[in-house]
Design a protein around this motif. Structure first.
Motif, PDB file in Angstrom:
ATOM      1  N   ASP A   7      -7.116 106.838  30.963  1.00 41.75           N
ATOM      2  CA  ASP A   7      -8.580 106.861  31.013  1.00 41.75           C
ATOM      3  C   ASP A   7      -9.112 105.720  31.862  1.00 41.75           C
ATOM      4  O   ASP A   7     -10.034 105.907  32.673  1.00 41.75           O
ATOM      5  CB  ASP A   7      -9.164 106.770  29.597  1.00 41.75           C
ATOM      6  N   GLN A  58      -7.544 104.125  34.249  1.00 41.63           N
ATOM      7  CA  GLN A  58      -7.202 104.341  35.650  1.00 41.63           C
ATOM      8  C   GLN A  58      -8.193 105.294  36.319  1.00 41.63           C
ATOM      9  O   GLN A  58      -8.632 105.057  37.451  1.00 41.63           O
ATOM     10  CB  GLN A  58      -5.787 104.908  35.752  1.00 41.63           C
ATOM     11  N   ILE A  59      -8.544 106.360  35.644  1.00 42.75           N
ATOM     12  CA  ILE A  59      -9.502 107.313  36.218  1.00 42.75           C
ATOM     13  C   ILE A  59     -10.852 106.644  36.437  1.00 42.75           C
ATOM     14  O   ILE A  59     -11.478 106.800  37.494  1.00 42.75           O
ATOM     15  CB  ILE A  59      -9.636 108.551  35.304  1.00 42.75           C
ATOM     16  N   ARG A  60     -11.295 105.852  35.447  1.00 40.47           N
ATOM     17  CA  ARG A  60     -12.575 105.138  35.605  1.00 40.47           C
ATOM     18  C   ARG A  60     -12.485 104.105  36.723  1.00 40.47           C
ATOM     19  O   ARG A  60     -13.422 103.955  37.527  1.00 40.47           O
ATOM     20  CB  ARG A  60     -12.975 104.468  34.291  1.00 40.47           C
ATOM     21  N   TRP A 109     -10.554 103.986  39.454  1.00 41.36           N
ATOM     22  CA  TRP A 109     -10.527 104.514  40.811  1.00 41.36           C
ATOM     23  C   TRP A 109     -11.819 105.253  41.154  1.00 41.36           C
ATOM     24  O   TRP A 109     -12.207 105.301  42.323  1.00 41.36           O
ATOM     25  CB  TRP A 109      -9.290 105.378  41.015  1.00 41.36           C
ATOM     26  N   SER A 110     -12.511 105.747  40.137  1.00 42.23           N
ATOM     27  CA  SER A 110     -13.838 106.328  40.384  1.00 42.23           C
ATOM     28  C   SER A 110     -14.824 105.235  40.795  1.00 42.23           C
ATOM     29  O   SER A 110     -15.608 105.406  41.742  1.00 42.23           O
ATOM     30  CB  SER A 110     -14.340 107.048  39.129  1.00 42.23           C
ATOM     31  N   ALA A 125     -11.630 113.385  40.097  1.00 42.52           N
ATOM     32  CA  ALA A 125     -11.795 112.430  39.001  1.00 42.52           C
ATOM     33  C   ALA A 125     -12.304 113.124  37.744  1.00 42.52           C
ATOM     34  O   ALA A 125     -11.822 112.861  36.632  1.00 42.52           O
ATOM     35  CB  ALA A 125     -12.745 111.317  39.425  1.00 42.52           C
ATOM     36  N   LEU A 166      -9.525 115.294  36.206  1.00 38.57           N
ATOM     37  CA  LEU A 166      -8.520 114.474  35.552  1.00 38.57           C
ATOM     38  C   LEU A 166      -9.008 113.968  34.196  1.00 38.57           C
ATOM     39  O   LEU A 166      -8.251 113.937  33.222  1.00 38.57           O
ATOM     40  CB  LEU A 166      -8.151 113.285  36.446  1.00 38.57           C
ATOM     41  N   ALA A 167     -10.268 113.561  34.129  1.00 37.89           N
ATOM     42  CA  ALA A 167     -10.817 113.062  32.870  1.00 37.89           C
ATOM     43  C   ALA A 167     -10.724 114.103  31.763  1.00 37.89           C
ATOM     44  O   ALA A 167     -10.573 113.758  30.579  1.00 37.89           O
ATOM     45  CB  ALA A 167     -12.267 112.630  33.067  1.00 37.89           C
ATOM     46  N   LEU A 192      -3.281 112.288  39.362  1.00 41.99           N
ATOM     47  CA  LEU A 192      -3.811 110.928  39.335  1.00 41.99           C
ATOM     48  C   LEU A 192      -3.370 110.150  40.561  1.00 41.99           C
ATOM     49  O   LEU A 192      -4.150 109.382  41.148  1.00 41.99           O
ATOM     50  CB  LEU A 192      -3.351 110.208  38.063  1.00 41.99           C
ATOM     51  N   LEU A 206      -5.639 110.992  43.382  1.00 47.28           N
ATOM     52  CA  LEU A 206      -6.930 110.301  43.291  1.00 47.28           C
ATOM     53  C   LEU A 206      -6.788 108.849  43.753  1.00 47.28           C
ATOM     54  O   LEU A 206      -7.583 108.359  44.571  1.00 47.28           O
ATOM     55  CB  LEU A 206      -7.434 110.333  41.848  1.00 47.28           C
ATOM     56  N   LYS A 207      -5.795 108.181  43.231  1.00 47.25           N
ATOM     57  CA  LYS A 207      -5.586 106.767  43.552  1.00 47.25           C
ATOM     58  C   LYS A 207      -5.396 106.569  45.045  1.00 47.25           C
ATOM     59  O   LYS A 207      -6.036 105.695  45.660  1.00 47.25           O
ATOM     60  CB  LYS A 207      -4.361 106.269  42.782  1.00 47.25           C
TER      61      LYS A 207
END
Length: 337
Positions: A159, A161-163, A165-166, A184, A187-188, A290, A293-294
């Motif tokens: 969680d 990591q998603i926040r 990189w967003s 993003a 993925l969340a 993920l 996204l990164k």
């Protein structure tokens, strides 16, 4: 420019004192090109050679380019099954060259990016297995015994990591690339209920390892900037993201050597990892997405820093549309396209 980034008039005496050899009072410095985050210099004197790591020039993003983090984890891993260079000099306060930096040993071996050097072992499967073994060693190290029990908070890693990189995407300030925001959000909604916990490297890939040119194993794992405690499958997902197969288009900022015939496919890499660690790979596609996204965010961030002149003159080519291409591939991995 190199002298301004390395400050030999200050670093030389500090090196001579730390290494107990006045030959380090004077040295030459050469930028090791190819690094896309922190800057790496090879320092040479009559006493031999060592490696300097420092952040890029210019304004730095909060929590990025943490030299202290790199230095601490490599110091802690000395003596464990994880191969790392020896830390020789730590300037966490930035007194020597104006920014935090450290000097480490120069591990003999080969760093492979887009081509295998002449005479490198032909057994590419053994090389790949060595990489998997090194990753498994990272994920099975006893963090408490190594003094890394407080190195991060493993719970909720995905969680966060998603926040993260967003937010990083918002900081880069790129508008009109909807695929990154869509990835993003997807993925969340797909984070597994239960995740693993271990030390994670954060950017494990073939060109972040020093390879043994004789046996093909890993002599040292480099570039610990994004290491923390977290979910080990995030490392595996990133390795598989980088692991391009024959016929696939390479990512412009990542090595594509694994497209060479003789390297195993991603499925076999994942199977070896599961065998070495006992990991459950049921939700591996989430971790692979993920990684997309990164790297989409990292790609655009590098593009911005190159244009601002913060990468010591390095040029990584035209990156227009690359972030969108990566994010769209990540959506495809999740089945959202």
């Amino acid at each position: 420019m190199t002298a301004a980034l390395v400050r030999p008039e200050r670093l030389g005496p500090a090196l001579a004192a730390a290494l107990k050899d006045d030959a380090w009072l004077t040295f030459t410095a050469e930028l090791i090109t190819g690094g896309k985050s922190n800057l790496t210099f090879r320092l040479r004197s009559d006493a031999g050679e060592v490696i300097l790591r420092r952040p890029p020039d210019g304004e730095l993003r909060q929590s990025a380019h943490d030299m202290g983090r790199e230095c601490r984890v490599q110091t802690a891993l000395a003596g464990t099954p994880v191969p790392v260079p020896e830390i020789l000099l730590d300037d966490a306060g930035g007194e020597l060259i104006g920014v935090p930096s450290y000097v480490m040993s120069a591990v003999p071996g080969v760093v492979v990016r887009d081509a295998l050097p002449p005479g490198f072992p032909a057994d590419l499967r053994a090389l790949a297995r060595g990489l998997v073994d090194a990753l498994a060693a990272i994920h099975t190290v006893d963090v408490a015994q190594a003094g890394l029990g407080d190195f991060g908070r493993a719970e909720g890693y995905l969680d966060r990591q998603i926040r993260r990189w967003s937010r990083q995407w918002e900081a880069v300030g790129q508008d009109g690339v909807l695929a990154v925001d869509e990835l993003a959000a997807a993925l969340a909604a797909a984070v597994p209920e239960r995740t693993g916990q271990s030390l994670v490297h954060g950017d494990f890939r073939i060109d972040n390892c020093v390879l043994d040119p004789d046996r093909g194993g890993v002599r040292a794992v480099l570039d610990w900037e994004m290491s923390t405690l977290g979910d080990p499958l995030a490392d595996l997902g990133l390795l598989l993201f980088y692991w391009r197969e024959p016929g696939e288009q390479p990512w412009r900022l990542a090595p594509s050597i694994t497209r060479t015939l003789g390297f195993p496919r991603r499925a076999e890499i994942a199977a070896w990892y599961a065998e070495a660690t006992g990991a459950d790979l049921t939700h591996l596609t989430v971790y692979l997405a993920l990684a997309h996204l990164k790297f989409a965010v990292i790609t655009e961030d590098i593009n911005v820093r190159v244009r601002s002149g913060a990468m010591a003159g390095q040029d990584f080519g035209d990156l227009t549309g690359e972030s969108a291409r990566i994010a769209e591939a990540g959506l495809d991995v999740l089945g959202k396209v």
